[in-house]
Design an enzyme around this catalytic site. Structure first.
Site, PDB file in Angstrom:
ATOM      1  CB  SER A 186      15.929 -10.008 -20.307  1.00  0.00           C
ATOM      2  OG  SER A 186      16.813 -10.756 -21.115  1.00  0.00           O
ATOM      3  CG  ASP A 195      19.787  -8.736 -28.785  1.00  0.00           C
ATOM      4  OD1 ASP A 195      19.668 -10.210 -28.715  1.00  0.00           O
ATOM      5  OD2 ASP A 195      19.474  -8.058 -28.045  1.00  0.00           O
ATOM      6  CG  HIS A 227      17.352 -10.435 -25.477  1.00  0.00           C
ATOM      7  ND1 HIS A 227      18.692  -9.435 -25.642  1.00  0.00           N
ATOM      8  CD2 HIS A 227      16.953 -10.638 -24.161  1.00  0.00           C
ATOM      9  CE1 HIS A 227      18.806  -9.220 -24.386  1.00  0.00           C
ATOM     10  NE2 HIS A 227      18.102  -9.871 -23.531  1.00  0.00           N
TER      11      HIS A 227
END
Length: 243
Positions: free
Chosen positions: A24, A196, A199
């Site tokens: 991601s 967070d 990320h």
């Protein structure tokens, strides 16, 4: 001149490619101010920067996917660089996140396998950059986990073990490595680099972009701009300039 005739007369404009392969953190890199966006802007008219990020993936799955992304005999010679950016999911705690967790030894073997595969299709180790997982800000990530009804499923110390394994694979394989886990924690509070706890934030994206560009600049500096500068086009006979 008909376009078909022009196509026959002129040489093909083939863009070299930079492939960003990861989880991601790579998938999100094309968001506004993302590190992938930065690279694409720096390399406009020199390279196509391809985002091949897969949110939630680990090296066990990535190893299987890589030959479908970069198959043998499919223009691998035009690939100027590949980044392999995995470990944030592999390092998830097995007892709390068994689906994404990959044991440390297998993680290292998977990275090595992917580097060897790239070499088998003509992408030499000097065109490969391994990127370690970034550090984990546990308090922030725990809040993200709790919001989903989960417990804290990662630890920064564990991410560091995977980062060290990534560095060791790079040394063994002769590739470059960007050790984010170490660099982001060097003499500073790294929490501002993360949105967070896991990320990248805007500041983290800028950090990765600068660090990665420092490693790519030399590899790609000799690539010419594609197509002549507009002031150099002969407006009275553009075919001479453009074909």
């Amino acid at each position: 001149m008909a376009l078909a005739e022009a196509a026959c007369r002129g040489r093909l404009l083939l863009w070299p490619r930079v492939v960003l392969f990861g989880d991601s953190i790579t998938e999100y890199s094309f968001q506004e101010h993302g590190w992938g966006t930065f690279l694409a802007q720096r390399l406009v008219r020199k390279c196509d920067v391809l985002n091949r990020g897969f949110s939630g993936y680990n090296t066990r799955w990535a190893k299987l996917l890589l030959p479908r992304l970069i198959p043998a005999g499919a223009g691998a010679e035009s690939i100027a660089a590949v980044t392999l950016f995995f470990g944030a999911n592999d390092s998830a705690l097995e007892e709390l996140n068994p689906k994404q967790h990959v044991p440390l030894e297998e993680y290292a073997a998977n990275l090595k396998s992917m580097v060897q595969y790239l070499g088998s299709v003509g992408i030499t180790e000097d065109r490969v950059i391994l990127i370690t997982p970034p550090p984990l800000q546990e308090a922030a990530w725990e809040q993200a986990c709790l919001a989903k009804g989960d417990r804290l499923n990662r630890r920064n110390a564990t991410a560091g073990q995977y980062a060290q394994a990534c560095v060791q694979v790079a040394r063994a394989c002769g590739t470059e490595v960007l050790d984010l886990w170490t660099l982001m924690q060097k003499d500073q509070d790294f929490s501002s680099y993360l949105s967070d706890g896991l990320h990248l934030s805007a500041e983290g994206n800028s950090f990765v972009a600068a660090q990665l560009w420092a490693r790519l600049r030399e590899k790609l500096s000799a690539l010419p701009s594609l197509g002549p500068y507009w002031r150099d086009v002969d407006h009275t006979d553009p075919e001479t300039s453009l074909l």
